[in-house]
Scaffold this motif. Structure first.
Motif, mmCIF file in Angstrom:
data_model
loop_
_atom_site.group_PDB
_atom_site.id
_atom_site.type_symbol
_atom_site.label_atom_id
_atom_site.label_comp_id
_atom_site.label_asym_id
_atom_site.label_seq_id
_atom_site.Cartn_x
_atom_site.Cartn_y
_atom_site.Cartn_z
ATOM 1 N N UNK A 44 0.809 -1.221 0.000
ATOM 2 C CA UNK A 44 0.000 0.000 0.000
ATOM 3 C C UNK A 44 0.842 1.270 0.000
ATOM 4 N N UNK A 45 1.872 1.324 0.860
ATOM 5 C CA UNK A 45 2.694 2.533 0.953
ATOM 6 C C UNK A 45 3.597 2.711 -0.255
ATOM 7 N N UNK A 46 3.745 1.655 -1.057
ATOM 8 C CA UNK A 46 4.589 1.744 -2.247
ATOM 9 C C UNK A 46 3.816 2.197 -3.477
ATOM 10 N N UNK A 47 2.500 2.274 -3.392
ATOM 11 C CA UNK A 47 1.684 2.552 -4.580
ATOM 12 C C UNK A 47 2.022 3.886 -5.263
ATOM 13 N N UNK A 62 -3.635 1.495 -9.859
ATOM 14 C CA UNK A 62 -2.962 1.114 -8.624
ATOM 15 C C UNK A 62 -3.825 0.166 -7.793
ATOM 16 N N UNK A 63 -5.144 0.302 -7.901
ATOM 17 C CA UNK A 63 -6.026 -0.642 -7.198
ATOM 18 C C UNK A 63 -5.786 -2.069 -7.677
ATOM 19 N N UNK A 64 -5.487 -2.225 -8.965
ATOM 20 C CA UNK A 64 -5.257 -3.567 -9.492
ATOM 21 C C UNK A 64 -3.952 -4.164 -8.993
ATOM 22 N N UNK A 65 -2.979 -3.328 -8.618
ATOM 23 C CA UNK A 65 -1.739 -3.852 -8.035
ATOM 24 C C UNK A 65 -2.058 -4.594 -6.744
ATOM 25 N N UNK A 112 6.933 -2.835 -16.326
ATOM 26 C CA UNK A 112 5.729 -2.073 -16.646
ATOM 27 C C UNK A 112 4.666 -2.390 -15.611
ATOM 28 N N UNK A 113 3.639 -1.546 -15.566
ATOM 29 C CA UNK A 113 2.559 -1.781 -14.615
ATOM 30 C C UNK A 113 1.772 -3.033 -14.973
ATOM 31 N N UNK A 114 1.598 -3.282 -16.268
ATOM 32 C CA UNK A 114 0.904 -4.505 -16.699
ATOM 33 C C UNK A 114 1.653 -5.740 -16.236
ATOM 34 N N UNK A 115 2.949 -5.729 -16.388
ATOM 35 C CA UNK A 115 3.804 -6.829 -15.917
ATOM 36 C C UNK A 115 3.627 -7.018 -14.416
ATOM 37 N N UNK A 116 3.646 -5.934 -13.660
ATOM 38 C CA UNK A 116 3.527 -6.016 -12.208
ATOM 39 C C UNK A 116 2.178 -6.592 -11.795
ATOM 40 N N UNK A 117 1.097 -6.127 -12.423
ATOM 41 C CA UNK A 117 -0.236 -6.620 -12.079
ATOM 42 C C UNK A 117 -0.359 -8.111 -12.392
#
Length: 454
Positions: A44-47, A62-65, A112-117
């Motif tokens: 959460x604090x890393x978002x 970020x919610x999807x992370x 990328x964010x897609x990769x992370x999710x």
């Protein structure tokens, strides 16, 4: 004897190597469980740092992370529990740990964010294998009722410790190093878990006749994912956007199909008959509401402190210490109170104390005001009084079916957490905490439906 009963007894009679100290086996199992509870909140604090690196300011992304992990964890809990019965709990525990370690590394190097999710979703799949198999391994290693109760107490304490420490450790990781450390820290812990499990934890007896409910798994996952996606889309684009009601409608349709499938398949992942047991059904709903309130609040505060108050991640994490500390302490206290006075009192106390805390958080000013934040968040943290109490109700309500009870309760809790992040995360902070206050009030009201102990 029913097949599920045979499975439970089978895990109890497999041989145990008494030369291995029980505390080492318990340490291995609890380390794995601690990782998955910690990862539900540590991010959460890393978002904001993640959003800044990938130039993604959208709250929905970020919610999807957070929710890609929680949805996968909630959706696959019951299926992995059955897989542990079929192939052996230690084998499933080791597989889940390996997946968790590898995907943690994938998250840490995400480009990328897609990769992370995507990596977070597979990480949740590994976590779903860890949770039910860890319970089965404890039951197998500690056949004596008293030893088992103490071991389960330590195991349960890991949940409170993980939830409490997550935001603080996340803030420290981002403040002292980089957001990628939030995920990289799982790698050495997971490797230690694998080594200890291989050397110190005995395997349970596999039961090849245990069936897996593929139709229920697919439909249940689709229902949860569509509902969460619909709520996130509604918070991002508004309810007038046709995508939001479309996704929610698809989720409802998949949920109805799931209920129909569970009535017809020979080995349902969720036997719907257990929901007719009033105390169990009520405890399961309270569990979902509890995680809805806690996960939603942690997500909301993490963004509020950094985006509205403009605090760095380390300062934000330190300001959340009172909340997380109270959550951990009260979770421990509640177990003793429940044992002495019953479950109703701690659940009511947790909900009632959380109400003014949530109301106070809803009224926080737009400029940094640490004193009211600390006071209100500490009061809100008393919600954790309900955590061991509701678990006690659920486990007692289904005698002889502890594995099923634990699986359904934890699936409900993780579902509540995913919905909490999806719904609360898309609202203004004041409105969000008003919704959380409503969830706390619902917990108190539902307690009145529980049967009074004779």
């Amino acid at each position: 004897m029913p097949e599920r009963a045979r499975v439970s007894l089978g895990t109890m009679i497999a041989p145990i190597d008494r030369r291995v100290p029980a505390r080492l086996a318990l340490t291995a199992v609890c380390l794995g469980f601690l990782m998955i509870t910690l990862d539900a909140t540590i991010v959460n604090l890393a978002l904001p740092a993640i959003g800044a690196e990938f130039a993604e300011p959208s709250t929905a992304a970020l919610q999807w992370v957070v929710d890609s992990y929680t949805v996968a964890l909630a959706a696959f809990l019951l299926t992995w529990g059955a897989a542990g019965d079929r192939w052996g709990a230690r084998r499933v525990f080791e597989a889940g740990t390996a997946v968790f370690v590898l995907t943690s590394l994938a998250c840490a190097v995400a480009g990328s964010l897609t990769w992370l999710v995507a990596a977070r979703a597979v990480q949740g799949l590994g976590a779903a294998a860890l949770l039910p198999s860890s319970l089965a391994l404890i039951v197998h290693r500690f056949p004596d009722a008293g030893d088992r109760a103490r071991a389960l107490g330590v195991w349960g304490g890991m949940s409170g410790a993980g939830l409490a420490a997550g935001p603080v450790l996340g803030g420290l990781a981002v403040g002292l190093a980089d957001w990628r450390l939030v995920f990289a820290v799982n790698v050495p812990v997971g490797l230690v878990t694998l080594v200890l499990t291989r050397r110190c934890v005995a395997e349970t007896t596999p039961h090849a006749r245990t069936r897996l409910d593929v139709a229920g798994q697919v439909l249940g996952t689709a229902a949860l994912a569509c509902v969460v996606a619909g709520l996130i889309e509604a918070g991002h684009a508004g309810w007038t956007d046709p995508a939001a009601p479309g996704l929610l409608g698809a989720g409802v349709a998949a949920g109805l199909a799931f209920a129909l499938a569970e009535r017809t398949v020979p080995a349902p992942v969720l036997p719907l008959g257990v929901l007719k047991v009033r105390d169990f059904a009520v405890a399961t709903v309270i569990g979902g509401l509890f995680n809805f309130c806690l996960y939603g609040t942690l997500f909301c505060l993490a963004l509020f402190l950094q985006r509205v108050w403009r605090l760095d991640a380390l300062t934000a994490g330190l300001l959340l210490v009172p909340l997380t500390l109270v959550v951990g302490v009260n979770a421990f206290i509640s177990g003793r109170l429940t044992h002495r006075f019953g479950a109703r009192g701690p659940i009511v106390a947790g909900g009632l104390l959380a109400l003014p805390g949530a109301a106070g958080l809803a009224l926080l000013p737009s400029g940094p005001s640490p004193v009211p934040l600390i006071a209100c968040s500490a009061v809100f943290g008393c919600c954790s009084l309900a955590m061991p109490a509701m678990t006690s109700v659920a486990m007692t309500a289904l005698p002889g079916r502890a594995g099923l009870a634990a699986g359904v309760l934890n699936a409900s809790r993780q579902t509540g957490g995913a919905v909490g992040v999806a719904l609360v995360g898309g609202l203004l902070p004041g409105t969000a905490m008003g919704v959380v206050a409503g969830g706390c009030a619902a917990m108190v009201l539902l307690t009145g439906v529980l049967r009074r102990p004779r």
